[in-house]
Write a protein that holds these residues in place. Structure first.
Motif, short mmCIF file in Angstrom:
data_model
loop_
_atom_site.label_atom_id
_atom_site.label_comp_id
_atom_site.label_asym_id
_atom_site.label_seq_id
_atom_site.Cartn_x
_atom_site.Cartn_y
_atom_site.Cartn_z
N MET A 1 0.84 -1.21 0.00
CA MET A 1 0.00 0.00 0.00
C MET A 1 0.88 1.25 0.00
N THR A 2 0.55 2.17 -0.88
CA THR A 2 1.22 3.46 -0.86
C THR A 2 0.81 4.21 0.41
N THR A 3 1.78 4.77 1.09
CA THR A 3 1.48 5.50 2.33
C THR A 3 1.63 7.00 2.09
N LYS A 4 0.65 7.76 2.51
CA LYS A 4 0.79 9.22 2.43
C LYS A 4 1.50 9.70 3.68
N LYS A 5 2.43 10.61 3.48
CA LYS A 5 3.24 11.04 4.61
C LYS A 5 3.42 12.55 4.55
N ARG A 6 3.61 13.15 5.69
CA ARG A 6 3.91 14.58 5.72
C ARG A 6 5.22 14.75 6.47
N SER A 7 6.27 15.05 5.74
CA SER A 7 7.58 15.22 6.38
C SER A 7 8.52 15.98 5.44
N THR A 8 9.82 15.87 5.70
CA THR A 8 10.79 16.69 4.95
C THR A 8 11.45 15.89 3.82
N GLY A 9 12.19 16.58 2.97
CA GLY A 9 12.92 15.94 1.88
C GLY A 9 13.94 14.93 2.38
N LEU A 10 14.58 15.25 3.51
CA LEU A 10 15.58 14.32 4.03
C LEU A 10 14.91 13.04 4.54
N THR A 11 13.76 13.19 5.19
CA THR A 11 13.03 12.01 5.64
C THR A 11 12.58 11.19 4.44
N ALA A 12 12.20 11.88 3.37
CA ALA A 12 11.75 11.17 2.17
C ALA A 12 12.88 10.32 1.59
N VAL A 13 14.10 10.86 1.59
CA VAL A 13 15.22 10.06 1.08
C VAL A 13 15.52 8.91 2.04
N CYS A 14 15.36 9.16 3.33
CA CYS A 14 15.54 8.08 4.30
C CYS A 14 14.50 6.98 4.04
N ASP A 15 13.28 7.37 3.67
CA ASP A 15 12.26 6.38 3.30
C ASP A 15 12.73 5.55 2.11
N ALA A 16 13.33 6.23 1.14
CA ALA A 16 13.85 5.50 -0.03
C ALA A 16 14.96 4.53 0.39
N TRP A 17 15.85 4.98 1.25
CA TRP A 17 16.96 4.12 1.70
C TRP A 17 16.44 2.92 2.48
N GLN A 18 15.36 3.15 3.23
CA GLN A 18 14.76 2.03 3.96
C GLN A 18 14.13 1.04 2.97
N LEU A 19 13.44 1.57 1.97
CA LEU A 19 12.78 0.70 0.98
C LEU A 19 13.79 -0.14 0.19
N VAL A 20 14.93 0.46 -0.14
CA VAL A 20 15.90 -0.30 -0.95
C VAL A 20 16.85 -1.09 -0.06
N ASP A 21 16.65 -1.00 1.25
CA ASP A 21 17.40 -1.82 2.19
C ASP A 21 18.92 -1.64 2.04
N ILE A 22 19.37 -0.40 2.22
CA ILE A 22 20.81 -0.14 2.10
C ILE A 22 21.57 -0.98 3.13
N ASP A 23 22.80 -1.33 2.79
CA ASP A 23 23.61 -2.16 3.69
C ASP A 23 24.47 -1.33 4.62
N VAL A 24 25.01 -0.24 4.06
CA VAL A 24 25.95 0.57 4.84
C VAL A 24 25.67 2.04 4.58
N THR A 25 25.73 2.86 5.61
CA THR A 25 25.74 4.30 5.39
C THR A 25 26.80 4.91 6.30
N ALA A 26 27.50 5.90 5.79
CA ALA A 26 28.56 6.55 6.55
C ALA A 26 28.13 7.98 6.84
N SER A 27 28.33 8.42 8.07
CA SER A 27 27.77 9.71 8.45
C SER A 27 28.81 10.63 9.07
#
Lengths: 397, 97
Positions: A1-27
């Motif tokens: 199900m597509t989820t409607k969300k209200r948040s920021t661009g950075l959260t949106a990219v984090c949503d993408a990273w969660q969906l694609v199941d990234i293995d590593v991120t460096a911060s």
């Protein structure tokens, strides 16, 4: 199900990273990028994301960690802003030349001095010539969608190049907006698991980035050049497939807004396009024959797409939200590249430059109106009145 | 006639060499050559362990060390880590080979 969300661009990219199941991120923290690292950390702590998050000692370390993780076969990401991106300068060419398709999130930020954390495109445009695929998102939804498309384009076995998902600091990174998070099944259909051509493996050891002889250099750089050109076809293919699957149809390279019957057009990228569209509507009502072109990618630069439509217009006003001091024409990178793209096009329009929105300033309606009036003067004169105008400094209306 | 270039591997990624790479001999950078005095050497192999270029050759049967001068760059780490000062660094110009 597509989820409607209200948040920021950075959260949106984090949503993408969660969906694609990234293995590593460096911060490493730097505003406005910092918010995404906080978001990833929170999701790991909550058990929503499973990835290795490595805290680097600086941006050079961040990019190096993502580079190494990618060589080990991981889907790796990192991100930064402003001077953080330039501190990592050494890594751009090795990552692209090593054909490691990492993804970098950029919430762009003015370079120092002074310590200004407002949006400006100069930071990652400074790093444009190393073989990274990148462009600006105009809102949170496009940031999420660009992240998904970038993984797909960059990890394609025919491409294997790193990508930057860029967005205007504050305007996209931090303003709360409505967007849709796509269904996990659709994302899984869209993006297959990352399959590196080579990985660091003790059982089949390889050397990545060995010393080479001089005559091996040119053919390797030719390869990188060819694949960057090939990426254009891949962008078209992936953008179309994305539209079919997710129902959001983007122009592959250049979004046209109210260009029907337009004699003059603004050409820009990123979040200021949202204001620009609103200004264009008013200007049309006031009788200005104006439209808007928005670039979705700056590397590879969409020269063919511009050539195909350029002759429809008489004046193009390129708006640079960044600087390239001393560049030909007195404007920024987009002005130079736009002029170069259509320099041999028959019936080419007059291309004039505007520099606006520096330091994180909003480009206001009034400023768009004045730019339109300056373009109208060019239209009337049938030639350039001024090659490049820094709005509010040397306006000629 | 355009120059033709060699075929290059994807992203210059090559299998790890299991033999010496004769096309990339780097020992000619060296200005000081390590020379070991086997009378003093205790065969502790500290130099063999710490050489950053794997250019210290250990003959375990004869209990002798020597140097692979095709790749030794003369950095002197072997000499400085030697606990019994058995390795001297001699200017290359003192040798005829």
């Amino acid at each position: 199900m597509t989820t409607k969300k209200r948040s920021t661009g950075l959260t949106a990219v984090c949503d993408a990273w969660q969906l694609v199941d990234i293995d590593v991120t460096a911060s490493y923290p730097i505003r406005p990028y910092t918010a995404v690292m906080a978001e990833v950390a929170k999701r790991i702590a909550n058990g929503q994301m499973k990835c290795e998050m490595v805290y680097a000692e600086g941006e050079h370390g961040q990019f190096s960690i993502a580079h190494g993780a990618s060589m080990a076969g991981a889907r790796a990401t990192t991100g930064s802003s402003g001077v953080g991106l330039t501190y990592a300068a050494e890594l751009y060419s090795p990552i692209a030349g090593g054909r490691c398709p990492i993804q970098v999130l950029v919430g762009d930020r003015t370079l120092d001095p002074p310590g200004d954390f407002g949006s400006e495109h100069t930071d990652c445009l400074t790093m444009r010539d190393n073989g990274w695929i990148f462009g600006w998102a105009q809102d949170a939804q496009e940031a999420l969608d660009n992240s998904l498309m970038c993984f797909r384009i960059g990890e394609d076995p025919d491409i294997m190049l790193p990508q930057i998902v860029a967005m205007d600091g504050y305007f996209v990174t931090h303003i709360t907006q409505d967007y849709e998070v796509p269904d996990q099944d659709l994302v899984d259909r869209f993006l297959p698991p990352f399959k590196p051509k080579f990985r660091l493996d003790v059982n089949n050891p390889v050397i990545m980035g060995p010393q080479i002889t001089p005559e091996m250099g040119p053919p390797l750089e030719w390869d990188r050049n060819v694949v960057m050109q090939r990426a254009k076809g891949k962008i078209v293919e992936v953008t179309e497939e994305f539209g079919r699957l997710f129902g959001r149809h983007y122009a592959p390279f250049v979004e046209e807004y109210m260009t029907e019957g337009a004699e003059m057009v603004f050409l820009l990228q990123g979040a200021h396009a949202v204001t620009c569209k609103s200004a264009v509507k008013y200007l049309r009502e006031a009788g200005y024959p104006v439209g808007m072109l928005r670039l979705r990618w700056v590397r590879p630069f969409p020269e063919e797409a511009l050539q195909a439509i350029a002759a429809k217009f008489k004046v193009i006003g390129v708006i640079d939200t960044g600087t390239s001091y001393g560049a030909a024409g007195g404007g920024g990178v987009l002005l130079v590249e736009t002029r170069a793209s259509i320099s041999e096009t028959p019936d080419k329009p007059i291309v004039q430059g505007f520099t606006s929105g520096l330091g994180g300033e909003v480009i206001t309606h009034d400023e768009f109106f004045r730019m339109a009036e300056m373009m109208r003067k060019t239209l009337e004169a049938g030639q350039l009145v001024q090659s490049s105008t820094w709005v509010n400094f040397n306006d000629y209306v | 006639m355009a120059k033709s270039y060699p075929e290059v591997p994807f992203a210059a990624i090559v299998p790890c060499p299991t033999v010496e790479n004769d096309k990339m001999v780097t020992g000619n950078w060296r200005s000081l050559r390590p020379v070991v005095d086997m009378e003093t050497c205790t065969f502790c192999k500290t130099c063999w362990l710490l050489c950053p270029d794997a250019s210290v050759v250990s003959d375990d049967e004869a209990e002798e060390i020597s140097f692979n001068l095709k790749y030794c760059k003369g950095c002197g780490i072997c000499s400085s880590v030697c606990p019994v000062d058995a390795i001297r660094r001699v200017p290359e110009l003192d040798f005829t080979d």
